[in-house]
Design a protein around this motif. Structure first.
Motif, PDB file in Angstrom:
ATOM      1  N   UNK A   3       2.611 -10.602   8.229  1.00 28.04           N
ATOM      2  CA  UNK A   3       1.686 -10.890   9.333  1.00 28.04           C
ATOM      3  C   UNK A   3       2.441 -10.797  10.666  1.00 28.04           C
ATOM      4  N   UNK A   4       3.659 -11.326  10.715  1.00 33.15           N
ATOM      5  CA  UNK A   4       4.457 -11.256  11.947  1.00 33.15           C
ATOM      6  C   UNK A   4       4.763  -9.807  12.316  1.00 33.15           C
ATOM      7  N   UNK A   5       5.075  -8.981  11.340  1.00 30.36           N
ATOM      8  CA  UNK A   5       5.375  -7.568  11.596  1.00 30.36           C
ATOM      9  C   UNK A   5       4.145  -6.841  12.143  1.00 30.36           C
TER      10      UNK A   5
ATOM     11  N   UNK B 213       4.850  -2.916   2.017  1.00 32.24           N
ATOM     12  CA  UNK B 213       5.450  -3.063   0.699  1.00 32.24           C
ATOM     13  C   UNK B 213       6.719  -3.901   0.834  1.00 32.24           C
ATOM     14  N   UNK B 214       6.926  -4.789  -0.136  1.00 27.92           N
ATOM     15  CA  UNK B 214       8.158  -5.556  -0.260  1.00 27.92           C
ATOM     16  C   UNK B 214       8.992  -4.904  -1.350  1.00 27.92           C
ATOM     17  N   UNK B 215      10.241  -4.616  -1.036  1.00 26.63           N
ATOM     18  CA  UNK B 215      11.124  -3.954  -2.004  1.00 26.63           C
ATOM     19  C   UNK B 215      12.140  -4.935  -2.578  1.00 26.63           C
ATOM     20  N   UNK B 216      12.582  -4.642  -3.796  1.00 28.66           N
ATOM     21  CA  UNK B 216      13.703  -5.387  -4.356  1.00 28.66           C
ATOM     22  C   UNK B 216      14.996  -4.649  -4.006  1.00 28.66           C
ATOM     23  N   UNK B 217      16.090  -5.128  -4.501  1.00 26.01           N
ATOM     24  CA  UNK B 217      17.403  -4.556  -4.176  1.00 26.01           C
ATOM     25  C   UNK B 217      17.534  -3.091  -4.611  1.00 26.01           C
ATOM     26  N   UNK B 218      16.782  -2.710  -5.651  1.00 21.94           N
ATOM     27  CA  UNK B 218      16.819  -1.335  -6.160  1.00 21.94           C
ATOM     28  C   UNK B 218      15.844  -0.425  -5.422  1.00 21.94           C
TER      29      UNK B 218
ATOM     30  N   UNK C  81      15.080 -17.849   8.931  1.00 25.31           N
ATOM     31  CA  UNK C  81      14.683 -17.175   7.713  1.00 25.31           C
ATOM     32  C   UNK C  81      15.121 -15.706   7.801  1.00 25.31           C
ATOM     33  N   UNK C  82      15.849 -15.255   6.808  1.00 21.85           N
ATOM     34  CA  UNK C  82      16.307 -13.872   6.781  1.00 21.85           C
ATOM     35  C   UNK C  82      15.134 -12.930   6.572  1.00 21.85           C
ATOM     36  N   UNK C  83      15.153 -11.794   7.280  1.00 22.31           N
ATOM     37  CA  UNK C  83      14.060 -10.836   7.085  1.00 22.31           C
ATOM     38  C   UNK C  83      14.118 -10.202   5.692  1.00 22.31           C
ATOM     39  N   UNK C  84      12.959 -10.076   5.099  1.00 16.59           N
ATOM     40  CA  UNK C  84      12.832  -9.428   3.797  1.00 16.59           C
ATOM     41  C   UNK C  84      12.768  -7.914   3.986  1.00 16.59           C
ATOM     42  N   UNK C  85      13.079  -7.150   2.929  1.00 21.01           N
ATOM     43  CA  UNK C  85      12.979  -5.685   3.011  1.00 21.01           C
ATOM     44  C   UNK C  85      11.518  -5.233   2.909  1.00 21.01           C
TER      45      UNK C  85
ATOM     46  N   UNK D 264       8.874 -16.535  -2.544  1.00 25.44           N
ATOM     47  CA  UNK D 264       8.976 -15.181  -1.996  1.00 25.44           C
ATOM     48  C   UNK D 264       7.621 -14.677  -1.502  1.00 25.44           C
ATOM     49  N   UNK D 265       6.547 -14.981  -2.217  1.00 27.98           N
ATOM     50  CA  UNK D 265       5.214 -14.534  -1.802  1.00 27.98           C
ATOM     51  C   UNK D 265       4.839 -15.078  -0.437  1.00 27.98           C
ATOM     52  N   UNK D 266       5.112 -16.346  -0.212  1.00 25.84           N
ATOM     53  CA  UNK D 266       4.788 -16.945   1.088  1.00 25.84           C
ATOM     54  C   UNK D 266       5.635 -16.320   2.187  1.00 25.84           C
ATOM     55  N   UNK D 267       6.925 -16.129   1.930  1.00 31.91           N
ATOM     56  CA  UNK D 267       7.791 -15.498   2.932  1.00 31.91           C
ATOM     57  C   UNK D 267       7.328 -14.076   3.235  1.00 31.91           C
ATOM     58  N   UNK D 268       6.973 -13.333   2.184  1.00 34.28           N
ATOM     59  CA  UNK D 268       6.482 -11.967   2.362  1.00 34.28           C
ATOM     60  C   UNK D 268       5.209 -11.970   3.196  1.00 34.28           C
ATOM     61  N   UNK D 269       4.295 -12.874   2.868  1.00 30.16           N
ATOM     62  CA  UNK D 269       3.049 -12.974   3.614  1.00 30.16           C
ATOM     63  C   UNK D 269       3.324 -13.271   5.090  1.00 30.16           C
TER      64      UNK D 269
END
Length: 183
Positions: A118-120, A49-54, A1-5, A109-114
């Motif tokens: 938690x892992x971070x 915080x989860x960011x979008x591309x912008x 799974x790719x890391x989210x921003x 996306x919400x589940x991946x962010x969650x």
């Protein structure tokens, strides 16, 4: 799974966080700007915080560390003072709030962010042994997400969500015990 921003929230994120809070929760259970600021200042490593591309905030997760599972509903109370409940050396991660922008819901996306949040936090605080969270019995989608992430129901708090309940005002307390290498 790719890391989210995902990054730690900053003071200048508070407007976006409050907009997400307004989109994510019914008015009677929204946290105030003051409470969010206190949580951000007191435990910035646990406010993500989860960011979008912008570079715009499209999700947030707020947490604190407790010495153990809350014995009653007062520890989960809306607007509680993090300075009274957060113990940096505690072993239990309490996820106090999490949401993503409505346009992102249903995409996974919400589940991946969650999961990644938690892992971070666990990477930053390796002494953590478990995690708890609280949700309305009516939030079926959220319940499924947390179950898929390994959380299991451990308690119910009758009448906790009376202010927003349509049929069932119970709160469900869910817990995950971390296994080394798990997140």
């Amino acid at each position: 799974m790719l890391p989210l921003p995902i990054r730690s929230a900053r003071e200048d994120d508070i407007d976006a966080i409050m907009t997400l809070e307004a989109h994510g929760f019914h008015a009677p259970i929204r946290e105030s700007r003051d409470v969010m600021r206190k949580r951000l200042r007191h435990f910035p490593e646990g406010f993500l915080v989860l960011e979008n591309i912008a570079g715009e905030a499209i999700g947030y997760l707020c947490s604190e560390i407790w010495t153990g599972m809350a014995p009653d509903h007062r520890h989960f109370a809306l607007g509680h003072d993090i300075a009274q409940t957060h113990h940096p050396d505690g072993h239990c991660l309490y996820i106090s709030s999490m949401t993503v922008h409505p346009q992102q819901r249903g995409s996974g996306l919400g589940r991946r962010f969650f999961q990644q949040s938690v892992a971070l936090i666990r990477d930053r605080r390796p002494h953590l042994q478990d995690s708890i969270l609280l949700l309305s019995a009516e939030w079926i989608g959220a319940h499924r997400i947390y179950q898929a992430c390994g959380y299991a129901e451990v308690a119910r708090l009758p009448g906790f969500f009376t202010a927003i309940a349509q049929q069932n005002a119970e709160a469900i307390v869910m817990k995950l015990t971390f296994i080394d290498g798990d997140a």
